[in-house]
Design a protein around this motif. Structure first.
Motif, mmCIF file in Angstrom:
data_model
loop_
_atom_site.group_PDB
_atom_site.id
_atom_site.type_symbol
_atom_site.label_atom_id
_atom_site.label_comp_id
_atom_site.label_asym_id
_atom_site.label_seq_id
_atom_site.Cartn_x
_atom_site.Cartn_y
_atom_site.Cartn_z
ATOM 1 N N GLU A 155 0.959 -0.970 -0.029
ATOM 2 C CA GLU A 155 -0.118 -0.068 -0.098
ATOM 3 C C GLU A 155 0.922 1.430 0.039
ATOM 4 O O GLU A 155 0.756 2.367 -0.785
ATOM 5 C CB GLU A 155 -1.043 -0.008 1.363
ATOM 6 C CG GLU A 155 -2.181 -0.936 1.137
ATOM 7 C CD GLU A 155 -3.030 -0.394 0.299
ATOM 8 O OE1 GLU A 155 -3.416 1.054 0.413
ATOM 9 O OE2 GLU A 155 -3.727 -0.996 -0.463
ATOM 10 N N GLY A 156 1.817 1.335 0.906
ATOM 11 C CA GLY A 156 2.480 2.417 1.217
ATOM 12 C C GLY A 156 3.873 2.399 0.591
ATOM 13 O O GLY A 156 4.124 1.502 -0.405
ATOM 14 N N CYS A 157 4.982 3.351 0.671
ATOM 15 C CA CYS A 157 6.119 3.223 0.130
ATOM 16 C C CYS A 157 6.827 1.734 0.465
ATOM 17 O O CYS A 157 6.985 1.362 1.548
ATOM 18 C CB CYS A 157 7.051 4.369 0.617
ATOM 19 S SG CYS A 157 8.849 4.019 0.183
ATOM 20 N N ASN A 158 7.348 1.186 -0.597
ATOM 21 C CA ASN A 158 8.033 -0.274 -0.176
ATOM 22 C C ASN A 158 9.478 -0.114 -0.053
ATOM 23 O O ASN A 158 10.180 -1.505 0.210
ATOM 24 C CB ASN A 158 7.533 -1.071 -1.253
ATOM 25 C CG ASN A 158 7.966 -0.553 -2.716
ATOM 26 O OD1 ASN A 158 8.824 0.426 -3.066
ATOM 27 N ND2 ASN A 158 7.560 -1.313 -3.785
ATOM 28 N N PHE A 159 10.225 1.051 -0.002
ATOM 29 C CA PHE A 159 11.507 0.992 0.412
ATOM 30 C C PHE A 159 11.803 1.368 2.198
ATOM 31 O O PHE A 159 12.523 1.508 2.744
ATOM 32 C CB PHE A 159 12.059 2.296 -0.305
ATOM 33 C CG PHE A 159 13.673 2.258 -0.160
ATOM 34 C CD1 PHE A 159 14.438 1.404 -0.516
ATOM 35 C CD2 PHE A 159 14.311 3.445 0.502
ATOM 36 C CE1 PHE A 159 15.759 1.309 -0.162
ATOM 37 C CE2 PHE A 159 15.592 3.707 0.745
ATOM 38 C CZ PHE A 159 16.486 2.765 0.385
ATOM 39 N N VAL A 160 10.664 1.532 2.510
ATOM 40 C CA VAL A 160 10.524 2.020 4.073
ATOM 41 C C VAL A 160 11.315 1.389 5.007
ATOM 42 O O VAL A 160 12.203 1.750 5.821
ATOM 43 C CB VAL A 160 9.149 2.104 4.649
ATOM 44 C CG1 VAL A 160 8.352 0.587 4.490
ATOM 45 C CG2 VAL A 160 8.702 2.759 5.979
ATOM 46 N N ASP A 161 11.467 -0.017 4.847
ATOM 47 C CA ASP A 161 12.169 -0.907 5.698
ATOM 48 C C ASP A 161 13.718 -0.610 5.558
ATOM 49 O O ASP A 161 14.513 -1.002 6.529
ATOM 50 C CB ASP A 161 12.014 -2.258 5.595
ATOM 51 C CG ASP A 161 10.722 -2.791 5.920
ATOM 52 O OD1 ASP A 161 9.971 -1.953 6.608
ATOM 53 O OD2 ASP A 161 10.077 -3.966 5.594
ATOM 54 N N ARG A 162 14.099 -0.179 4.506
ATOM 55 C CA ARG A 162 15.543 -0.062 4.083
ATOM 56 C C ARG A 162 16.050 1.415 4.179
ATOM 57 O O ARG A 162 17.003 1.710 3.956
ATOM 58 C CB ARG A 162 16.026 -0.660 3.033
ATOM 59 C CG ARG A 162 15.549 -2.004 2.589
ATOM 60 C CD ARG A 162 15.501 -2.479 1.260
ATOM 61 N NE ARG A 162 17.190 -2.950 0.947
ATOM 62 C CZ ARG A 162 17.728 -3.233 -0.340
ATOM 63 N NH1 ARG A 162 16.607 -3.066 -1.330
ATOM 64 N NH2 ARG A 162 18.786 -3.425 -0.523
ATOM 65 N N CYS A 163 15.081 2.208 4.611
ATOM 66 C CA CYS A 163 15.204 3.651 4.397
ATOM 67 C C CYS A 163 15.621 4.175 5.808
ATOM 68 O O CYS A 163 14.683 4.149 6.674
ATOM 69 C CB CYS A 163 14.098 4.544 3.890
ATOM 70 S SG CYS A 163 14.036 6.091 3.646
ATOM 71 N N ILE A 164 16.635 5.270 5.820
ATOM 72 C CA ILE A 164 16.861 5.798 7.447
ATOM 73 C C ILE A 164 15.817 6.721 7.972
ATOM 74 O O ILE A 164 15.677 7.128 8.856
ATOM 75 C CB ILE A 164 18.205 6.434 7.579
ATOM 76 C CG1 ILE A 164 18.451 7.366 6.358
ATOM 77 C CG2 ILE A 164 19.355 5.447 7.285
ATOM 78 C CD1 ILE A 164 19.474 8.349 6.581
ATOM 79 N N HIS A 165 15.012 7.118 6.768
ATOM 80 C CA HIS A 165 13.830 8.043 7.083
ATOM 81 C C HIS A 165 12.578 7.286 7.392
ATOM 82 O O HIS A 165 11.405 8.004 7.663
ATOM 83 C CB HIS A 165 13.595 9.215 6.218
ATOM 84 C CG HIS A 165 15.057 9.815 5.703
ATOM 85 N ND1 HIS A 165 15.522 10.531 6.564
ATOM 86 C CD2 HIS A 165 15.501 9.588 4.502
ATOM 87 C CE1 HIS A 165 16.541 10.953 5.896
ATOM 88 N NE2 HIS A 165 16.543 10.665 4.878
ATOM 89 N N GLY A 166 12.513 6.061 7.083
ATOM 90 C CA GLY A 166 11.244 5.322 6.971
ATOM 91 C C GLY A 166 10.422 5.462 8.353
ATOM 92 O O GLY A 166 10.807 5.255 9.484
#
Ligand SMILES: Nc1ncnc2c1ncn2[C@@H]1O[C@H](COP(=O)(O)OP(=O)(O)OP(=O)(O)O)[C@@H](O)[C@H]1O
Ligand SMILES: [Mg+2]
Length: 323
Positions: A280-291
């Motif tokens: 649903e949301g951003c799929n980079f969230v788990d690898r992103c330092i801002h996630g």
């Protein structure tokens, strides 16, 4: 190599969602190529680059199913074209150079016979002199003898160049290159890249060029699209994307380019989610330092962060830290 042309689009990919029958593999991808424009698509393995090419080729055996969206070639909707009609445009309007053309040629039959068969299968006449002129234009060595070689006698690089020459003879307007230089050594890679750029300049080809190599993209492309787990997360003028990357994934990808300091590039911790196109949301969230939680609320679409530069991070142009 900034040579973007103006005018109407040759290829339009509109909100394209593709599967192989089960979950989505790419979601709502949109971009366009103008005549004479080179667009590179980069991204980690498995993010859907080849699936995008397969969708444009539309060959049923390749398995890619267009769930939503459309593909328009020179004003003609080719999204759900019949196989019969598609045969008329593949080769003559859409050329294709895969990663390894060894599999596209029969190793033990001369190029002469194979070129003839390909031309005939498209209802075109094979003219040996035209082929030799084409080799000359591409600066091939021993151009008058080349047709009588068999692929096993050629290097990988030369075989790749023979595939490009074959594509030229069919006269397409759009060329799809899927990692067409990835298996080549740096010298052959340079030759092939220069040939493609020359063909764009001389014949006005539009080229969709898939590559892992951002150095190659930087040299050849007018525009760069960065894909992550089935989505286009950044897109725009190559200089703007490379000089001012906005999406955290693009920044990490750029920091993963090997340097000359003998250190291994940082890489990006973790792996893209296999079902990332479904999220649903951003799929980079788990690898992103801002996630954070906000990132998972909805899918953030590409927004214009500066003229001819789009990114899909919820932080938009604010994401300017040095990761
Ligand atoms: N024929 C197929 N049937 C089912 N799933 C497939 C098929 N081809 C590819 N996939 C899956 O689709 C996803 C995207 O694959 P694709 O080949 O488009 O990635 P890619 O970006 O080209 O990767 P690479 O850089 O390794 O070539 C992957 O998870 C892959 O396993
Ligand atoms: Mg691929």
């Amino acid at each position: 190599m900034e040579k973007a042309k103006s005018g109407k689009n040759l290829l339009e990919i509109n909100n394209l969602t593709v599967s192989y029958g089960d979950g989505k593999i790419i979601t709502e991808v949109s971009f366009a190529l103008k005549p004479g424009e080179i667009v590179c698509i980069a991204g980690e393995s498995g993010c859907g680059k080849s699936t995008l090419i397969k969708a444009v080729l539309g060959i049923k055996q390749l398995g890619a199913i267009i769930e939503e969206g459309s593909i328009v070639l020179d004003g003609m909707d080719i999204t759900r074209m019949s196989d019969e009609d598609r045969r008329q445009i593949l080769g003559t309007q859409i050329g294709y150079v895969p990663q390894n053309t060894r599999g596209s040629f029969n190793n033990i039959r001369s190029y002469d016979v194979q070129y003839q068969e390909t031309m005939r299968s498209h209802g075109l006449k094979f003219d040996r002199n035209e082929a030799i002129k084409c080799f000359d234009r591409l600066n091939f060595p021993d151009s008058d003898k080349l047709l009588f070689y068999q692929p096993w006698e050629m290097s990988g690089g030369m075989n790749q160049r023979m595939a490009i020459a074959q594509a030229v003879l069919l006269g397409p307007k759009l060329m799809l290159c899927d990692e067409a230089t990835s298996v080549l050594d740096v010298t052959s890679q340079k030759e092939v890249i220069e040939e493609l750029a020359k063909l764009r300049d001389e014949l006005g080809w539009s080229i969709l060029f898939i590559t892992h190599n951002l150095g190659v993209a930087s040299h050849i492309a007018d525009k760069l699209g960065v894909m992550y787990a089935g989505r286009m997360v950044e897109y725009g003028n190559i200089r703007k994307v490379l000089d001012n990357p906005i999406h955290p994934y693009t920044k990490r990808l750029l920091s993963a380019i090997p340097g000359r300091d003998r250190k291994l590039p940082l890489g990006i911790e973790g792996r893209p989610p296999l079902d990332g196109a479904e999220w649903e949301g951003c799929n980079f969230v788990d690898r992103c330092i801002h996630g954070g939680e906000k990132c998972t609320e909805k899918m953030y679409k590409l927004v214009e962060v500066e003229p001819d530069h789009f990114a899909s991070c919820m932080r938009g142009g604010q994401c300017n830290d040095n990761e």
